[in-house]
Scaffold this motif. Sequence first.
Motif, PDB file in Angstrom:
ATOM      1  N   ALA A 133       3.876  15.890  -4.175  1.00 28.28           N
ATOM      2  CA  ALA A 133       2.775  16.484  -3.412  1.00 28.28           C
ATOM      3  C   ALA A 133       2.393  17.846  -4.000  1.00 28.28           C
ATOM      4  O   ALA A 133       1.204  18.192  -4.071  1.00 28.28           O
ATOM      5  N   ASP A 161       4.727   9.416   7.785  1.00 21.34           N
ATOM      6  CA  ASP A 161       4.281   8.020   7.670  1.00 21.34           C
ATOM      7  C   ASP A 161       5.468   7.086   7.420  1.00 21.34           C
ATOM      8  O   ASP A 161       5.524   5.968   7.937  1.00 21.34           O
ATOM      9  N   GLN A 162       6.403   7.542   6.611  1.00 20.73           N
ATOM     10  CA  GLN A 162       7.526   6.688   6.230  1.00 20.73           C
ATOM     11  C   GLN A 162       8.447   6.350   7.408  1.00 20.73           C
ATOM     12  O   GLN A 162       9.224   5.398   7.355  1.00 20.73           O
ATOM     13  N   VAL A 164       9.308  13.515  -2.993  1.00 23.21           N
ATOM     14  CA  VAL A 164       8.005  13.472  -2.327  1.00 23.21           C
ATOM     15  C   VAL A 164       7.372  14.867  -2.316  1.00 23.21           C
ATOM     16  O   VAL A 164       6.187  15.035  -2.633  1.00 23.21           O
ATOM     17  N   TRP A 180       3.113  12.567   4.584  1.00 16.14           N
ATOM     18  CA  TRP A 180       3.668  11.480   3.784  1.00 16.14           C
ATOM     19  C   TRP A 180       5.030  11.065   4.345  1.00 16.14           C
ATOM     20  O   TRP A 180       5.288   9.870   4.568  1.00 16.14           O
ATOM     21  N   TYR A 183       3.457   2.127   2.987  1.00 17.45           N
ATOM     22  CA  TYR A 183       2.629   2.881   2.060  1.00 17.45           C
ATOM     23  C   TYR A 183       1.937   4.036   2.779  1.00 17.45           C
ATOM     24  O   TYR A 183       1.750   3.995   3.998  1.00 17.45           O
ATOM     25  N   THR A 184       1.542   5.062   2.043  1.00 21.36           N
ATOM     26  CA  THR A 184       0.742   6.174   2.560  1.00 21.36           C
ATOM     27  C   THR A 184      -0.553   6.242   1.756  1.00 21.36           C
ATOM     28  O   THR A 184      -0.513   6.242   0.520  1.00 21.36           O
ATOM     29  N   THR A 205      -1.618   7.600  -2.028  1.00 26.35           N
ATOM     30  CA  THR A 205      -0.466   8.100  -2.781  1.00 26.35           C
ATOM     31  C   THR A 205      -0.145   7.241  -3.996  1.00 26.35           C
ATOM     32  O   THR A 205       0.487   7.720  -4.944  1.00 26.35           O
ATOM     33  N   TYR A 254       8.805   6.139  -1.268  1.00 28.68           N
ATOM     34  CA  TYR A 254       8.528   5.322  -0.088  1.00 28.68           C
ATOM     35  C   TYR A 254       9.810   4.744   0.500  1.00 28.68           C
ATOM     36  O   TYR A 254      10.812   4.584  -0.194  1.00 28.68           O
TER      37      TYR A 254
END
Length: 601
Positions: free
Chosen positions: A233, A211-212, A229, A208, A577-578, A581, A573
């Motif tokens: 998770a 990705d950001q 985050v 996650w 986006y992931t 999520t 975020y």
Amino acid sequence: MRKTVLAAALAAVATVASFALPASAAEMKPGTYEIVTRGNNGPLTVTTTLGKHSIENVVVGDNYETDYIALQPMKDVAAKIVADQTLSVDTVSGATRSTTALLRAVGEAVEKAGGDTADFTKDTTPIDPNTLPLSTVETDVVVVGAGGTGMAAAARAAELGAKVVVLEKMGLIGGSSALSGGAIAAAGSKAQARAGIEDSPEAFAQLWLDDQKSSVPGGEDGYPEVERVKALAAESAATVDWLEETVGLRFAKPRPFGFGGPERAHAPAASPVPASGRGSTAGGGAYVISALKKYTDARGVPVRTNTAAYELVTNAAGDVTGVRAHDGKNRYEFKAKAVVLATGGFARNVEMLVERAPQWVTFTDWTASAKGSTGDGLRMALDAGAAEAKDSWMIGLYLVPKYPILASTYTSKDKYKDRVFVNERGERFVDESRPYVTDPAAMQGQVWAIVDGSDPKKTEILKRYLTYDVVVHGETWSELGRRMALTNPSALQKTMDTYNADCEKGRDSVFGKDPAYMKPFTTGPFFAVRVLPGTGGTIGGVVTNERFQVLRPDGSVIKGLYAGGEMANRPFYNRVYTSGTGLAVAYTSGRIAGENAAREQ
């Protein structure tokens, strides 16, 4: 063009209403008028029969609409036009473009007959709730919004013994969550364990956060909030386990999301598995909502639809002690120990987008958000003294064409990873193998998906839609560039020559795309499909803590006020986006907010 079952099903929908317009209205020439307009998937034929002052019949004929999606909504809208003699009929979420096209065609028929569409438009003067009779209701928890976040909050609060009321301004529950695929991202769940899938919240959080790093530049420092985050998770497995063991939702074997990766997509077992074996099927989210509704029904939780909350009630200390709402006929003051705001984002509110995310305003028609996503909860929270999160953004999902069927021509089993997109200058602007390309696409003037003639089936589809702003083609890259009206038509030839040469070398010299997805475009004719950024909601809302209590600008807690989902998703975020999520945030924040609201003293 084909004649679908829509034509037969709608042929008998409308009969002359029991009333007509007053004689002072513009007189129409009685008769039958056939209008061909642009539907969701292609040309849509609508035949309207008119009297001097009435709409007598509405029939849908030849069209490209999807039967199982558009049939009932168009049937309902056609019937309401005739029954109420009005064009002021709400379009239907999930079939918005089809029902909008139907309304447009009937309006054109009225004008063609010499009438005035204003005669068939109701007065839409807003209701002043203060003029309505007042009733007072006492409860423990009020949840505002009956989407995924709200229903999860209501279910958890009711499970803990709280007396709960849910308010939903729309006529149906579910919101954006019901329209989604329904696959919830989670790691370390019992569903994974049963399938022999080894995973951990730590690995989920790391992906996650990684990705950001691909966010478009310009975002506020500090996002995402790493610890939030990680905490989300860590709670994700508890959420899907709770939905399965307590709420009664059955999950399919976890699988990768559409873009690949670990098997973290927890989709409802009742929802069809996509042909790719990845991700989820559109509308699968309705199964999750249905399970939550069944659970809350069993616990006596009333869900008041068509009831719009408009103001939070506070005491002298600024604590929230309830909420005011109305249903158009009566107004209510709900007195409660806690209020959970689960109203979604503001993707359907142009004014809020202009103020908070102006880069996205022109794409408001291309959002998967529910029609009720107009920022009501955010407005109420700010009025009650809440702090608003900084740097609102959009949840960029896919690149969408003017007609949905065209998406199949530039989408592969690897989604966009082996595709090429160019901007108005004829240049690539992103590594297409990254999970989401929508955000950088939104920063361009125009975006086109490149397709070659190697697949006859795709070529056949593309040729049906050749129009300057939909699909253009050329026998050479230079010819295609001219028809795309690029600022420099010859640039496309250079872009594609470079890309094809890089494919032969196995190395992307421009963006470093993964060589596994470097596939050349060499077979003419060549096509370009105009695409637009499609969104799934907003990133923003109010500032909350890990309990999802709403905070003031000074960091203090507004006692009695909680928020979740898009009302409180900014910490998770940066500007990208992931996968999965959004629902993980929705259901987890709802569960946690509902639990804490139930325990509010």
